[in-house]
Scaffold this motif. Structure first.
Motif, PDB file in Angstrom:
ATOM      1  N   ASP A  57       0.854  -1.247   0.155  1.00 25.52           N
ATOM      2  CA  ASP A  57       0.041  -0.116  -0.001  1.00 25.52           C
ATOM      3  C   ASP A  57       0.978   1.214   0.051  1.00 25.52           C
ATOM      4  O   ASP A  57       0.297   2.260  -0.486  1.00 25.52           O
ATOM      5  CB  ASP A  57      -0.841  -0.079   1.316  1.00 25.52           C
ATOM      6  CG  ASP A  57      -2.118   0.717   1.051  1.00 25.52           C
ATOM      7  OD1 ASP A  57      -2.800   0.729  -0.029  1.00 25.52           O
ATOM      8  OD2 ASP A  57      -2.218   1.952   1.776  1.00 25.52           O
ATOM      9  N   HIS A  58       1.931   1.147   0.705  1.00 26.65           N
ATOM     10  CA  HIS A  58       2.889   2.293   0.698  1.00 26.65           C
ATOM     11  C   HIS A  58       3.461   2.521  -0.914  1.00 26.65           C
ATOM     12  O   HIS A  58       4.052   3.783  -1.314  1.00 26.65           O
ATOM     13  CB  HIS A  58       3.988   2.110   1.530  1.00 26.65           C
ATOM     14  CG  HIS A  58       5.031   1.154   1.123  1.00 26.65           C
ATOM     15  ND1 HIS A  58       4.909  -0.091   1.405  1.00 26.65           N
ATOM     16  CD2 HIS A  58       6.287   1.325   0.577  1.00 26.65           C
ATOM     17  CE1 HIS A  58       6.134  -0.654   0.996  1.00 26.65           C
ATOM     18  NE2 HIS A  58       6.711  -0.158   0.710  1.00 26.65           N
ATOM     19  N   ILE A  59       3.378   1.698  -1.793  1.00 27.98           N
ATOM     20  CA  ILE A  59       4.016   1.931  -3.054  1.00 27.98           C
ATOM     21  C   ILE A  59       2.787   2.390  -4.038  1.00 27.98           C
ATOM     22  O   ILE A  59       2.761   3.352  -4.709  1.00 27.98           O
ATOM     23  CB  ILE A  59       4.623   0.730  -3.756  1.00 27.98           C
ATOM     24  CG1 ILE A  59       5.626   0.346  -2.883  1.00 27.98           C
ATOM     25  CG2 ILE A  59       4.958   0.782  -5.280  1.00 27.98           C
ATOM     26  CD1 ILE A  59       6.580  -0.904  -3.300  1.00 27.98           C
ATOM     27  N   ILE A  60       1.821   1.508  -4.002  1.00 34.05           N
ATOM     28  CA  ILE A  60       0.437   1.859  -4.620  1.00 34.05           C
ATOM     29  C   ILE A  60      -0.672   1.843  -3.723  1.00 34.05           C
ATOM     30  O   ILE A  60      -1.026   0.887  -3.442  1.00 34.05           O
ATOM     31  CB  ILE A  60       0.283   0.981  -5.961  1.00 34.05           C
ATOM     32  CG1 ILE A  60       1.462   0.849  -6.602  1.00 34.05           C
ATOM     33  CG2 ILE A  60      -0.981   1.438  -6.685  1.00 34.05           C
ATOM     34  CD1 ILE A  60       1.655   2.231  -7.714  1.00 34.05           C
ATOM     35  N   GLN A 179       8.713   3.247 -11.763  1.00 36.59           N
ATOM     36  CA  GLN A 179       8.203   4.637 -12.369  1.00 36.59           C
ATOM     37  C   GLN A 179       6.816   5.088 -11.784  1.00 36.59           C
ATOM     38  O   GLN A 179       6.490   6.184 -11.315  1.00 36.59           O
ATOM     39  CB  GLN A 179       7.826   4.589 -14.051  1.00 36.59           C
ATOM     40  CG  GLN A 179       6.890   5.607 -14.450  1.00 36.59           C
ATOM     41  CD  GLN A 179       6.746   5.601 -15.957  1.00 36.59           C
ATOM     42  OE1 GLN A 179       7.685   5.009 -16.788  1.00 36.59           O
ATOM     43  NE2 GLN A 179       5.540   5.754 -16.460  1.00 36.59           N
ATOM     44  N   LEU A 180       5.976   4.036 -11.162  1.00 38.99           N
ATOM     45  CA  LEU A 180       4.478   4.443 -10.839  1.00 38.99           C
ATOM     46  C   LEU A 180       4.952   4.546  -9.250  1.00 38.99           C
ATOM     47  O   LEU A 180       3.894   5.445  -8.529  1.00 38.99           O
ATOM     48  CB  LEU A 180       3.689   3.240 -11.067  1.00 38.99           C
ATOM     49  CG  LEU A 180       3.133   2.964 -12.365  1.00 38.99           C
ATOM     50  CD1 LEU A 180       2.582   1.742 -12.416  1.00 38.99           C
ATOM     51  CD2 LEU A 180       2.216   4.174 -12.735  1.00 38.99           C
ATOM     52  N   ALA A 181       5.907   3.953  -8.548  1.00 35.03           N
ATOM     53  CA  ALA A 181       5.917   4.136  -7.274  1.00 35.03           C
ATOM     54  C   ALA A 181       6.262   5.829  -6.909  1.00 35.03           C
ATOM     55  O   ALA A 181       6.340   6.281  -5.739  1.00 35.03           O
ATOM     56  CB  ALA A 181       7.366   3.454  -6.808  1.00 35.03           C
ATOM     57  N   LYS A 182       6.822   6.361  -8.051  1.00 33.39           N
ATOM     58  CA  LYS A 182       6.941   7.994  -7.806  1.00 33.39           C
ATOM     59  C   LYS A 182       5.934   8.770  -7.818  1.00 33.39           C
ATOM     60  O   LYS A 182       5.694   9.985  -7.563  1.00 33.39           O
ATOM     61  CB  LYS A 182       8.051   8.520  -8.670  1.00 33.39           C
ATOM     62  CG  LYS A 182       9.421   7.603  -8.714  1.00 33.39           C
ATOM     63  CD  LYS A 182      10.170   8.138  -9.774  1.00 33.39           C
ATOM     64  CE  LYS A 182      11.551   7.335  -9.751  1.00 33.39           C
ATOM     65  NZ  LYS A 182      12.465   7.721 -10.854  1.00 33.39           N
TER      66      LYS A 182
END
Length: 655
Positions: A57-60, A179-182
């Motif tokens: 959850d902390h990534i997406i 890329q999406l983690a940012k």
């Protein structure tokens, strides 16, 4: 309309079971209406969601998953998945298993067989994206697709291992994830706001002919699911669904135009019904329209009647083929009228098992784990809509840029297709060129006023047609029922469930005594209240059907019996024994046939010169026939040779 084309390639035999079986095969592979193997879109969507929900959850954040897949009562998912289909020649294999008992031997009665798609099979599918989906959510969806590592059942046993590729996408799942983690998904909305388009709000009525080309099954339930888990679709896309889809499209472009269109008395949608061509107008009929059960002559003709159009001439009604009410549609093209019976419309039945339960966030919510859906197979639908000129121009411009439209239930996996619209003069429609004078068919339910509850259909229709200036009714026929409705925009009232209302059902027919003045305006106004909810649509009756659609099937042609390599192998064995051919000689011919049929034929012909004359004379008949068989069908002949070889080996063992 932006699409993602993807391919799922199996790295192991896959078992995406359909949920159905037979007496011989316990689990069948799912197939589309053309018989091609498929991976259902519902299965693909479920696997994508499962993969994305397993991300930390902390990534997406989980809210991003909910936005991508849509929340109940909201506008739905930001994408639509079409079923992934394999080529026509995809290989199917049978896998037979048993269950072991505590002693390590096969458990009695546990033998079962299932179909599987062979390793290497490729399934091609398409994802259609929401018109304004943001790039971050588009990449999020691609990550879910590329993360699929197995499909179908038995994934924990290694079945269905796969690799997914996306056209024109070079990033790996890991690169997309980094890329999406940012991305700050809380700050980034899933939909890019589009500048509103201001349309000239001209209110004069414009009639549009609608043609909907469904790309996958359409499910529009006519009754709510109460005590069972079977969802059955009607064959007609109701007017409420048509006008709802149009209003949502307009609202995405201009809220002002959508609101003005909704309030305009010139906004009237009729249902979209299955049709045989884009030029036809399809009208729903039932109850009054009747067809003989059997053909009445040698020309494959049936007998049609409609008592509201004209009284039966009992001398012409065939006594050997009684009349039966026909539920379906009348197809009018201006030259003829055909009847397409509901029972002849193709359906697709799918079984579903939901393992993740309810995601609504409500504790102790009902979880429907197993259910079945009967949807209408992809087809062509036609219909009409009347709109204010300004709204019609805006809709036409939008459909030129993006014709993709979603209709019906479960719009992320069903009901997708292209909507084509064009302006037409109402007087030029086929139902105006050829029609029964002063006869009309109800196309969308007529809302029964409270004051008329308990009265007969005839009295209700007579009163309503007079109140809405259609004139005095000469005769009518129809049925009353309670119909339920849903509205996804009504979030605070029973989750969009509108409840039951007493209505006169579509298919009811009435005939008025005099021609209706200003007919087009009367049809746009409709009969009864509830135009904003799709009630009250009627259209002129095109006349009694002349033929069936599709054409009645002709005499059944019995196919030639398939080649029986077992029987042919047995006959070859008898000839081989008589000719004194050995198992090794037959084995050599079989081996050459499997490697190169031409070499096998040359080998057989060469025996004439390689063998003594008396031996060749004994073998000649068998050798020459085998050479012809190998040239005609080497694959089949190889199987025949195998049977013969096995029998010759068995002979040797007996000796």
């Amino acid at each position: 309309m932006k699409k993602i084309n993807f391919t799922i390639k199996l790295r192991a035999d896959g078992e995406p079971g359909s949920g159905f079986g037979t007496a011989l095969v316990d689990s069948l592979l799912p197939r589309n209406i053309n018989g091609r193997l498929i991976i259902p879109s519902t299965h693909i969507k479920g696997l994508i969601r499962e993969n994305l929900e397993n991300l930390p959850d902390h990534i997406i954040p989980s809210t991003a998953v909910a936005e991508l897949f849509g929340k109940e009562g909201d506008t739905g998912a930001l994408f639509h998945i079409c079923t992934a289909a394999a080529p026509e020649d995809a290989m199917i294999i049978d896998i037979t298993r048993t269950k072991l008992n505590p002693f390590g031997t096969a458990d009695q009665g546990s033998l079962r067989t299932c179909e599987a798609a062979a390793c290497g099979t490729e399934f091609a599918g398409t994802v259609t994206l929401h018109r304004n989906i943001s790039p971050a959510y588009e990449d999020f969806l691609k990550l879910g697709l590329l993360s699929l590592f197995a499909v179908g059942g038995g994934r924990n046993r290694g079945a269905g291992a796969c690799i997914v590729t996306i056209d024109d996408e070079a990033k790996s799942p890991g690169e997309l994830l980094r890329q999406l983690a940012k991305v700050d998904y809380i700050a980034v909305p899933p939909i890019k706001p589009q500048p509103g388009q201001k349309a000239a709000l001209k209110d004069e009525a414009v009639t549009l002919k609608l043609v909907f080309k469904a790309a996958n099954p359409v499910c529009v339930p006519e009754t709510p699911i109460v005590k069972n888990n079977m969802i059955c679709s009607g064959f007609s896309i109701p007017a409420s669904a048509v006008q709802g889809a149009i209003l949502h499209r307009l609202n995405d472009l201009s809220e002002e135009t959508a609101t003005a269109c909704y309030k305009s008395r010139n906004f009237r949608a009729w249902p979209l019904n299955p049709a045989n061509s884009a030029d036809s107008v399809s009208l729903r009929v039932s109850f009054t329209h009747k067809i003989s059960k059997l053909k009445i002559d040698d020309s494959d003709n049936y007998h049609f009647e409609d008592e509201t159009v004209k009284q039966y001439d009992w001398d012409k009604v065939p006594s050997n083929s009684p009349l039966k009410a026909a539920d379906g549609v009348l197809l009018a093209d201006g030259n003829s009228v055909k009847l397409w019976k509901s029972s002849e419309m193709a359906r697709i039945v799918t079984a579903h098992g939901v393992h993740n339960g309810d995601r609504s966030g409500v504790e102790n919510a009902q979880k429907r784990n197993l259910y079945t859906v009967e949807a209408l197979a992809p087809a062509l639908f036609t219909g009409l809509v009347s709109m204010p000129a300004g709204a019609a121009d805006l809709l036409l411009e939008s459909l030129k840029e993006d014709a993709w439209m979603l209709l019906g239930k479960s719009r992320s996996v069903r009901g997708g297709g292209e909507l084509i619209a064009k302006k037409v003069a109402f007087t030029d429609l086929p139902i105006m060129k050829k029609r029964e004078e002063n006869v009309f068919i109800v196309q969308s339910p007529l809302l029964v006023p409270k004051d008329f509850l308990g009265k007969s259909v005839e009295k209700i229709i007579a009163a309503m047609t007079k109140d809405f200036e259609f004139g005095d009714v000469e005769k009518s026929s129809g049925a009353i029922a309670t119909q339920f409705g849903w509205n996804r925009t009504v979030k605070n009232v029973n989750n969009g469930f509108l409840g039951g209302k007493p209505v006169i059902l579509p298919g009811a027919v009435f005939k008025v005594k005099s021609p209706v003045e200003e007919l087009e305006n009367k049809l746009i106004t409709g009969i009864g209240e509830g135009r904003e909810n799709g009630f009250g649509g009627v259209l002129p009756h095109p006349g009694v059907a002349e033929r069936l659609f599709p054409e009645a099937p002709g005499p059944r042609v019995i196919p030639k019996p398939r080649k029986n390599y077992g029987k042919e192998g047995f006959l070859l064995w008898m000839e081989a024994r008589e000719s004194h051919l050995s198992a090794s000689q037959i084995s050599r011919v079989r081996e050459l046939t499997s490697l190169d049929p031409d070499t096998a034929v040359d080998y057989l012909h060469r025996q004439k010169s390689d063998r003594p004359k008396q031996i060749w004379q004994r073998w000649q008949g068998v050798m020459e026939q085998l050479a012809k068989d190998i040239q005609n069908d080497p694959e089949h002949t190889e199987k025949v040779l195998k049977v013969c070889q096995d029998l010759l080996v068995a002979d040797k063992g007996d000796n």
